[in-house]
Motif scaffolding. Structure first.
Motif, PDB file in Angstrom:
ATOM      1  N   THR A 289       0.820  -1.214   0.000  1.00  0.00           N
ATOM      2  CA  THR A 289       0.000   0.000   0.000  1.00  0.00           C
ATOM      3  C   THR A 289       0.850   1.259   0.000  1.00  0.00           C
ATOM      4  OG1 THR A 289      -0.211   0.074   2.414  1.00  0.00           O
ATOM      5  CG2 THR A 289      -1.845  -1.215   1.208  1.00  0.00           C
ATOM      6  N   HIS A 290       2.136   1.116   0.281  1.00  0.00           N
ATOM      7  CA  HIS A 290       3.054   2.255   0.278  1.00  0.00           C
ATOM      8  C   HIS A 290       3.752   2.415  -1.075  1.00  0.00           C
ATOM      9  CE1 HIS A 290       3.016   3.105   4.690  1.00  0.00           C
ATOM     10  NE2 HIS A 290       2.618   1.844   4.720  1.00  0.00           N
ATOM     11  N   ILE A 291       3.438   1.572  -2.035  1.00  0.00           N
ATOM     12  CA  ILE A 291       4.102   1.621  -3.334  1.00  0.00           C
ATOM     13  C   ILE A 291       3.287   2.475  -4.302  1.00  0.00           C
ATOM     14  CG2 ILE A 291       4.869   0.283  -5.326  1.00  0.00           C
ATOM     15  CD1 ILE A 291       5.278  -2.098  -3.456  1.00  0.00           C
TER      16      ILE A 291
ATOM     17  N   TYR B 264       9.923   6.903   6.017  1.00  0.00           N
ATOM     18  CA  TYR B 264       9.800   8.352   5.943  1.00  0.00           C
ATOM     19  C   TYR B 264       9.901   8.767   4.485  1.00  0.00           C
ATOM     20  CZ  TYR B 264      10.886  13.292   6.155  1.00  0.00           C
ATOM     21  OH  TYR B 264      10.869  14.642   5.946  1.00  0.00           O
ATOM     22  N   CYS B 265       8.892   9.497   4.013  1.00  0.00           N
ATOM     23  CA  CYS B 265       8.880  10.048   2.656  1.00  0.00           C
ATOM     24  C   CYS B 265       8.638  11.551   2.749  1.00  0.00           C
ATOM     25  CB  CYS B 265       7.762   9.428   1.815  1.00  0.00           C
ATOM     26  SG  CYS B 265       7.812   7.636   1.677  1.00  0.00           S
ATOM     27  N   ARG B 266       9.114  12.282   1.769  1.00  0.00           N
ATOM     28  CA  ARG B 266       8.889  13.730   1.770  1.00  0.00           C
ATOM     29  C   ARG B 266       7.429  14.060   1.480  1.00  0.00           C
ATOM     30  NH1 ARG B 266      13.050  16.817  -1.878  1.00  0.00           N
ATOM     31  NH2 ARG B 266      12.087  15.481  -3.458  1.00  0.00           N
ATOM     32  N   LYS B 267       6.743  13.198   0.739  1.00  0.00           N
ATOM     33  CA  LYS B 267       5.312  13.346   0.517  1.00  0.00           C
ATOM     34  C   LYS B 267       4.723  11.952   0.377  1.00  0.00           C
ATOM     35  CE  LYS B 267       5.924  14.095  -4.463  1.00  0.00           C
ATOM     36  NZ  LYS B 267       5.653  15.019  -5.583  1.00  0.00           N
ATOM     37  N   HIS B 268       3.411  11.857   0.454  1.00  0.00           N
ATOM     38  CA  HIS B 268       2.746  10.565   0.495  1.00  0.00           C
ATOM     39  C   HIS B 268       3.124   9.707  -0.707  1.00  0.00           C
ATOM     40  CE1 HIS B 268      -0.261   7.568   1.374  1.00  0.00           C
ATOM     41  NE2 HIS B 268      -0.823   7.734   0.196  1.00  0.00           N
ATOM     42  N   ASN B 269       3.602   8.492  -0.395  1.00  0.00           N
ATOM     43  CA  ASN B 269       3.942   7.480  -1.401  1.00  0.00           C
ATOM     44  C   ASN B 269       5.007   7.931  -2.396  1.00  0.00           C
ATOM     45  OD1 ASN B 269       2.073   5.932  -0.079  1.00  0.00           O
ATOM     46  ND2 ASN B 269       1.033   5.245  -1.914  1.00  0.00           N
ATOM     47  N   ASP B 270       5.819   8.903  -2.003  1.00  0.00           N
ATOM     48  CA  ASP B 270       7.006   9.257  -2.766  1.00  0.00           C
ATOM     49  C   ASP B 270       8.068   8.185  -2.535  1.00  0.00           C
ATOM     50  OD1 ASP B 270       8.825  10.636  -4.287  1.00  0.00           O
ATOM     51  OD2 ASP B 270       9.214  12.201  -2.801  1.00  0.00           O
TER      52      ASP B 270
END
Length: 286
Positions: A99-101, A184-190
């Motif tokens: 779901t994070h891809i 940790y991503c800079r924006k959602h799903n980045d």
């Protein structure tokens, strides 16, 4: 831009696909989901002599169970993993991590095998397969070869696969009781800056065994933090145990500096997120 000219083959069997790969002697690329391949073709960063489209090879699109072992075909889409009751029961980490891809469009086309072959050091699927002790099954002119995911990568975006080998499946040997995952991503799903995943089994007395920790975005390929996991064996995952694991993990990472984060910041995040993941693992229900 548009791709440079290339030949196109659409085999219906693994044997035919391998024959085409061999015929082009390293000049062919395999097309599965195409989520990484097609943009690279359009920018002409890759100029293959041929594309081998494997989407008509039905045997690569199955999820199979054999005792404790679970096998996922190379063509199984992320969205299939996300919805599969078998995967949710046996390998819930995969159901969660996909779901994070990317976004829904990416997950509808992207494949398990394609992600592993791409070898993005921040990729979620290589990270999950590493912590779960998975093995990649590849077929080439010499027959079947099984490669542990921990031995699959030579560096960033580089695998030990031969040019005429085709990944056909991924095998998972068992089912850990508990898992925890954060990134940790800079924006959602980045693309992830840092990812951490841990699995383990809890004894009746509250201590932990068979702990495994994998880290993404902190080296040229996902890292299995074996010393950090060993520091947690037989412990209740107390705060002091978490500190020891974080210190051990810092010794095995070599984070890069790029447009998303500096090496120093990634090193800091690794320690912070490892503690958070292990805290989540400790709080997971039996």
């Amino acid at each position: 831009m548009k791709p440079a000219r290339f030949a196109y083959h659409r085999p219906t069997t693994v044997a035919d696909a391998v024959a085409h790969l061999r015929a082009h002697a390293g000049g062919a690329r395999v097309l599965a989901g195409g989520q990484s391949l097609v943009p690279m073709l359009n920018m002409r960063l890759w100029r293959p002599d041929a594309l081998i489209d494997i989407n008509e090879i039905d045997e690569l699109d199955d999820i199979r169970v054999d005792g404790e072992r679970t096998e996922i075909g190379a063509l199984v889409r992320y969205s299939t993993v996300e919805r599969s009751a078998v995967v949710a029961e046996r390998l819930p980490l995969l159901s969660r991590i996909v779901t994070h891809i990317g976004d829904r469009q990416v997950r509808n086309r992207g494949t398990v095998g394609g992600s592993l072959v791409q070898g993005d050091p921040t990729g979620e699927m290589p990270l999950a397969c590493l912590v779960l002790g998975a093995t990649v099954v590849a077929v080439g002119p010499g027959g079947v070869r099984r490669i542990p995911v921990g031995e699959l990568y030579e560096g960033s975006y580089a695998t030990v696969l031969e040019p005429d080998e085709l990944v056909v499946a991924v095998e998972f040997p068992g089912r850990p009781q508990h898992f925890a995952f954060r990134q940790y991503c800079r924006k959602h799903n980045d693309f992830a800056v840092v990812s951490v995943v841990a699995t383990g089994d809890r004894n009746d007395d509250g201590t932990w065994r068979d702990v495994r920790i994998a880290l993404g975005g902190v080296a040229d390929s996902p890292v299995l933090a074996t010393a950090a996991a060993a520091a947690l064996e037989g412990t209740p995952l107390g705060d002091a145990d978490l500190d020891a694991a974080a210190a051990a993990a810092s010794e095995v990472i070599d984070p890069p500096s790029d447009v998303r984060a500096s090496a120093a910041y990634r090193r800091h995040l690794t320690s912070v997120y490892l503690r958070r993941v292990l805290t989540d693992l400790r709080a997971s229900r039996p």
